[in-house]
Design an enzyme around this catalytic site. Structure first.
Site, PDB file in Angstrom:
ATOM      1  CG  LEU A  77      -2.279  -0.720   1.071  1.00  0.00           C
ATOM      2  CD1 LEU A  77      -2.080  -2.218   0.986  1.00  0.00           C
ATOM      3  CD2 LEU A  77      -3.217  -0.388   2.221  1.00  0.00           C
ATOM      4  CB  ALA A 118      -2.951  -0.393  -2.661  1.00  0.00           C
ATOM      5  CE1 TYR A 150      -1.602   7.778  -6.715  1.00  0.00           C
ATOM      6  CE2 TYR A 150      -3.861   8.094  -7.428  1.00  0.00           C
ATOM      7  CZ  TYR A 150      -2.949   7.516  -6.575  1.00  0.00           C
ATOM      8  OH  TYR A 150      -3.376   6.668  -5.588  1.00  0.00           O
TER       9      TYR A 150
END
Ligand code: UDP
Length: 329
Positions: A77, A118, A150
């Site tokens: 994560l 993730a 992103y």
């Protein structure tokens, strides 16, 4: 009982995941550089023999390799998240999100430990073909718009993971989170809209709605986010695939502002802020966002169950208890 590594385990979602995994009887190592994660998110586990915290970065390939050699599976994560942060720090965003994931996958390949990556609903980009199915086309904007770096970094993370599965047989799975919220949501770090609205409402300031406020999101209670994450890791049926993990109700940001005001019990105003003022001129918005949840339901037996109105009170409670920290946010 399994030995598990949770990278980013001091963060918002990561720390809730750690709570659930410790409760389930597993042994947990958390790797976190505390850039956004907080010690107090896991302080209640210190002293538990089944919990270990290691301060360090996923960019440290040697450390990542040493830790992965000790575990059965990895929840990866650790990432740079938050639209505002990415827009301001795109180089760091891509470096951590891409190189960090490569380090994890390379080390896992040496031992065969399963990796959960993730990912994010951001990978659907500015597509408005809601609800989003995992096999749908993504629609990303031009490379001159830093926001999309992103989405692209998370897409590349998924590609990398699935490439390892196809080429080496390493078991991997990806989860695409849809706007998680809950206690420990950090108004300073990830800066999500719910954290900002809660902070503003509790400090008696107007709620800052960006644009016309008619853009939508599907807000997901972190309990559901964690259940879906564990279901994806535990199932053999999801290997080499991505899963939407979200509550499939689309809410406009103005409607969210009303819900937050009701949940907090305040009459503060709403103020509309143009995107250019919040993010600069080279910004594009993801206008709508809602998951199709049929793949997770069919393959993982998972479905989010907490509606926004049911989930908000616990979040409000947490923000009230941490009011002192909010004043400086
Ligand atoms: N947003 C807003 N006011 C804020 C922060 C965010 O209106 O103070 C909006 C933002 O423009 C977006 C939505 O809320 O449409 C969700 O933003 P967030 O940063 O939480 O997540 P993401 O854009 O990654 O879904």
């Amino acid at each position: 009982m399994q030995r598990l590594l949770v990278t980013g385990g001091a963060g918002f979602i990561g720390s809730h995941l750690v709570d659930a995994l410790v409760d389930a009887g597993h042994e947990i190592i958390v790797l976190d550089d505390l850039s956004v994660g907080k010690r107090h998110n896991f302080a209640h586990h210190l002293g538990n023999a089944r919990f270990q915290f290691v301060e360090g970065s996923v960019l440290d390939a040697r450390l990542v390799g040493e830790l992965i050699a000790q575990v059965d599976a990895i929840y990866h994560l650790a990432a740079v998240v938050g639209v505002k942060y990415i827009v301001d720090n795109p180089v760091r965003g891509m470096r951590v999100n891409i190189r960090g994931t490569e380090n994890v996958l390379e080390a896992a390949q040496r031992t065969g430990a399963k990796v959960l990556v993730a990912s994010s609903s951001e990978v659907y980009g500015k597509s408005t073909q809601v609800p989003f199915r995992e096999e749908d086309n993504a629609l990303l904007g031009a490379t001159s718009v830093p926001r999309w770096s992103y989405a692209l970094s998370k897409m590349l993370d998924e590609h990398l993971a699935f490439a390892y599965t196809r080429q080496t047989g390493l078991p991997t799975v990806a989860v695409r989170y849809f706007n998680a919220y809950g206690p420990r949501l950090d108004p300073k770090g990830y800066g999500s809209v719910i954290a900002r609205f809660m902070t503003q409402a509790l400090c008696g300031q107007p709620l800052s709605v960006y644009g016309d406020g008619l853009q939508t999101r599907s807000f997901t209670c972190v309990e559901d986010t964690v259940r879906g994450t564990i279901a994806a890791m535990m199932s053999d049926r999801g290997v080499g695939q991505a899963f939407n993990i979200g509550y499939p109700m689309e809410v406009t940001i103005v409607a969210l502002a009303d819900l937050v005001r009701d949940a907090v019990g305040t009459g503060v105003d709403v103020t509309y802020i143009p995107y250019e003022r919040a993010f600069g001129t080279d910004f594009e918005e993801a206008r709508r966002r809602c998951p199709d949840v049929s793949r997770a339901r069919a393959l993982l037996g998972f479905e989010a169950s907490v509606s926004l109105s049911d989930g908000l009170p616990a979040t409000v409670q947490w923000f009230k208890e941490h009011r002192d920290e909010l004043n400086s946010a």
